[in-house]
Write a protein that holds these residues in place. Sequence first.
Motif, PDB file in Angstrom:
ATOM      1  N   ALA A   1       0.829  -1.206   0.000  1.00 43.30           N
ATOM      2  CA  ALA A   1       0.000   0.000   0.000  1.00 43.30           C
ATOM      3  C   ALA A   1       0.866   1.260   0.000  1.00 43.30           C
ATOM      4  CB  ALA A   1      -0.932  -0.008   1.202  1.00 43.30           C
ATOM      5  N   VAL A   2       1.981   1.226   0.721  1.00 43.32           N
ATOM      6  CA  VAL A   2       2.897   2.374   0.715  1.00 43.32           C
ATOM      7  C   VAL A   2       3.393   2.625  -0.700  1.00 43.32           C
ATOM      8  CG1 VAL A   2       5.174   3.146   1.487  1.00 43.32           C
ATOM      9  CG2 VAL A   2       3.591   2.133   3.114  1.00 43.32           C
ATOM     10  N   ASN A   3       3.752   1.554  -1.405  1.00 44.19           N
ATOM     11  CA  ASN A   3       4.230   1.690  -2.774  1.00 44.19           C
ATOM     12  C   ASN A   3       3.118   2.169  -3.707  1.00 44.19           C
ATOM     13  OD1 ASN A   3       4.544   0.142  -5.612  1.00 44.19           O
ATOM     14  ND2 ASN A   3       6.512   0.922  -4.865  1.00 44.19           N
ATOM     15  N   ALA A   4       1.917   1.625  -3.535  1.00 47.60           N
ATOM     16  CA  ALA A   4       0.801   2.016  -4.402  1.00 47.60           C
ATOM     17  C   ALA A   4       0.464   3.495  -4.223  1.00 47.60           C
ATOM     18  CB  ALA A   4      -0.416   1.141  -4.102  1.00 47.60           C
TER      19      ALA A   4
ATOM     20  N   VAL B   1       6.860  -4.856  -7.619  1.00 48.23           N
ATOM     21  CA  VAL B   1       7.563  -4.851  -8.903  1.00 48.23           C
ATOM     22  C   VAL B   1       6.655  -5.289 -10.050  1.00 48.23           C
ATOM     23  CG1 VAL B   1       9.463  -5.924 -10.155  1.00 48.23           C
ATOM     24  CG2 VAL B   1       9.806  -5.148  -7.842  1.00 48.23           C
ATOM     25  N   LEU B   2       5.775  -6.250  -9.798  1.00 47.34           N
ATOM     26  CA  LEU B   2       4.964  -6.802 -10.879  1.00 47.34           C
ATOM     27  C   LEU B   2       3.574  -6.179 -10.995  1.00 47.34           C
ATOM     28  CD1 LEU B   2       5.949 -10.549 -10.474  1.00 47.34           C
ATOM     29  CD2 LEU B   2       6.844  -8.896 -12.117  1.00 47.34           C
ATOM     30  N   VAL B   3       2.937  -5.863  -9.867  1.00 50.07           N
ATOM     31  CA  VAL B   3       1.571  -5.348  -9.895  1.00 50.07           C
ATOM     32  C   VAL B   3       1.540  -3.823  -9.771  1.00 50.07           C
ATOM     33  CG1 VAL B   3      -0.669  -5.434  -8.724  1.00 50.07           C
ATOM     34  CG2 VAL B   3       0.689  -7.512  -8.951  1.00 50.07           C
TER      35      VAL B   3
ATOM     36  N   PHE C   1      15.464  -4.440 -12.201  1.00 54.16           N
ATOM     37  CA  PHE C   1      16.318  -4.958 -11.140  1.00 54.16           C
ATOM     38  C   PHE C   1      16.749  -3.867 -10.160  1.00 54.16           C
ATOM     39  CE2 PHE C   1      16.862  -8.554 -14.098  1.00 54.16           C
ATOM     40  CZ  PHE C   1      16.491  -9.560 -13.223  1.00 54.16           C
ATOM     41  N   ALA C   2      16.821  -2.621 -10.619  1.00 56.80           N
ATOM     42  CA  ALA C   2      17.128  -1.525  -9.708  1.00 56.80           C
ATOM     43  C   ALA C   2      16.028  -1.375  -8.661  1.00 56.80           C
ATOM     44  CB  ALA C   2      17.304  -0.226 -10.484  1.00 56.80           C
TER      45      ALA C   2
END
Length: 154
Positions: free
Chosen positions: A17-20, A84-86, A104-105
């Motif tokens: 959620a933080v990333n989203a 990374v994927l979603v 990859f970074a």
Amino acid sequence: MRDRWRAVGVLAAALFAVNAVARVIIKLGFDGNDTAADRVSLGMFIVVGLVLAGVVFAWGRVVPAARWGTDVAAAVTVALLLTVLVGPLLVGNNPFGGGVGLFFAQIWLYLAAAAAGVAIGYLVLIALGRDHRSRQLQRYAERNVGKPRRVVRR
């Protein structure tokens, strides 16, 4: 056992959620500004590290390191895969659109932020003497201090 996996799932969901939220902020507010997007990404990595530091601090007080370590590793792995994927799909991007280097970074930066957060949380916990092992040793010392040594005569 179900409660253990529920906690891992909640942690993974919180990290994702933080990333989203960071991706949505970048998409809506700073779509063309790379400097601002980099700052939001840096803030996201700092928040991920702080969340993990807090979780490790809380779990490390009551649970042995082997148990919370596997739980945190599982949650970070799931959150990393989702991130990374979603994550790029949430804002209409291709996960592999930036090339293999960017892909990859993201993985290495996420793992570095997670490792730093776990290390900070655990080191603060140990420095304060509140980790599970220190508390066990303290209870052992308090329990055995009252018993005098038995003298054996021959």
